[in-house]
Scaffold this motif. Structure first.
Motif, PDB file in Angstrom:
ATOM      1  N   GLN B  10      -7.366   2.534   2.763  1.00  0.00           N
ATOM      2  CA  GLN B  10      -5.968   2.553   3.235  1.00  0.00           C
ATOM      3  C   GLN B  10      -5.168   1.462   2.549  1.00  0.00           C
ATOM      4  O   GLN B  10      -4.100   1.705   1.978  1.00  0.00           O
ATOM      5  CB  GLN B  10      -5.934   2.317   4.753  1.00  0.00           C
ATOM      6  N   THR B  13      -4.539   1.993  -1.124  1.00  0.00           N
ATOM      7  CA  THR B  13      -3.520   3.015  -1.376  1.00  0.00           C
ATOM      8  C   THR B  13      -2.129   2.437  -1.177  1.00  0.00           C
ATOM      9  O   THR B  13      -1.219   2.665  -2.006  1.00  0.00           O
ATOM     10  CB  THR B  13      -3.758   4.227  -0.447  1.00  0.00           C
ATOM     11  N   VAL B  25       4.106   3.423   1.476  1.00  0.00           N
ATOM     12  CA  VAL B  25       3.270   4.469   2.065  1.00  0.00           C
ATOM     13  C   VAL B  25       2.841   4.038   3.449  1.00  0.00           C
ATOM     14  O   VAL B  25       2.540   2.856   3.667  1.00  0.00           O
ATOM     15  CB  VAL B  25       2.021   4.715   1.178  1.00  0.00           C
ATOM     16  N   SER B  27       0.256   5.236   6.858  1.00  0.00           N
ATOM     17  CA  SER B  27      -0.974   6.000   7.077  1.00  0.00           C
ATOM     18  C   SER B  27      -1.218   6.182   8.564  1.00  0.00           C
ATOM     19  O   SER B  27      -0.876   5.318   9.369  1.00  0.00           O
ATOM     20  CB  SER B  27      -2.152   5.238   6.462  1.00  0.00           C
ATOM     21  N   PHE B 135      -1.753  10.169   4.624  1.00  0.00           N
ATOM     22  CA  PHE B 135      -0.703   9.254   4.188  1.00  0.00           C
ATOM     23  C   PHE B 135       0.636   9.982   4.106  1.00  0.00           C
ATOM     24  O   PHE B 135       0.684  11.193   3.874  1.00  0.00           O
ATOM     25  CB  PHE B 135      -1.022   8.694   2.790  1.00  0.00           C
TER      26      PHE B 135
END
Lengths: 158, 158
Positions: B10, B13, B25, B27, B135
């Motif tokens: 996570q 990313t 982003v 999640s 995501f």
């Protein structure tokens, strides 16, 4: 890609088909593969070590079902979970056998995954020069694509 | 699969999208994934070490083109070699960043490959319990599937 790497995958494929599936396989010389390949059923597995990349066993559905049938002792007429498992296991066995023949490369195997979907494309990144090894057996033809490069930094040795 | 592994992917990313693509982003919690997943564009990479398996970044074509455009500084309207390279690089960066956060697992990365084809299926073998991390960003939604297991034998440590 060194010839010994290609040869290891050829011989491993002969051995796995002969010992696990009782089928004779022949192979032609490896040729450079396109950067994108098209398959119906692909068994893929990642390799790390002093060479790294992906090994892809590329089958059509009919051959995948024959392999599954020979492995599990019953006929298959559709692509189900058993076929996914069998193609994954086939891929794992070929890569595992090649790893044993290539001890000098200190290879580790990731886990096989299986990709399904008529005409799916698998793209290698630019800079990788994939090789294709073509095989023939009584169930039809298939191929192994090797997208391997020499690792930039040596892997630790135990 | 341990929470620290999921958290590493996570955070990696978030970081890769922020630093490489300048996109925020978010999640949701990871959830168990189906044994078969359906994607349009998948970036996959094999991992070996004391956990091993595949990491799959699962995008739709629109998001893949947005990622490529942000990486290469021009607009994309079709899936071409640049998109394959960009999705491969995205996958590689996320896995590389996660490897750095998971030093205790002694991970090595294979090379990314990219799979294309509307609705291709990727099947994990039975025994693997894949996890899905969902995501969201301004370009849409995507997910990462982790099909990882603890390796049976410890990997050599340098």
């Amino acid at each position: 890609m060194k010839l010994e790497v290609i040869k290891a995958f050829q011989e491993s494929t002969f051995d796995v088909f002969k010992t696990m599936l009782n089928v004779e396989v022949t192979s032609d010389d490896a040729v450079p593969s396109n950067q994108q390949i098209f398959c119906s059923v692909s068994g893929t597995i990642g390799l790390t070590g002093s060479i790294a990349g992906d090994v892809i066993v590329c089958l059509d559905e009919s051959l995948a079902m024959h392999v599954t049938g020979a492995m599990l002792g019953q006929a298959y007429t559709e692509i189900d979970d058993d076929v996914i498992d069998a193609v994954g296991e086939l891929t794992n066995m070929i890569a595992g056998s090649a790893k044993g023949r290539l001890e000098q490369y200190d290879l580790s195997l990731a886990l096989p995954t299986v990709i399904l979907g008529a005409g799916h494309r698998i793209g290698f990144r630019q800079g990788i020069m994939p090789m294709k090894i073509p095989f023939t057996c009584e169930w039809g033809t298939f191929s192994i694509k090797l997208g391997l490069v020499e690792a930039k930094t040596p892997q630790p040795i135990g």
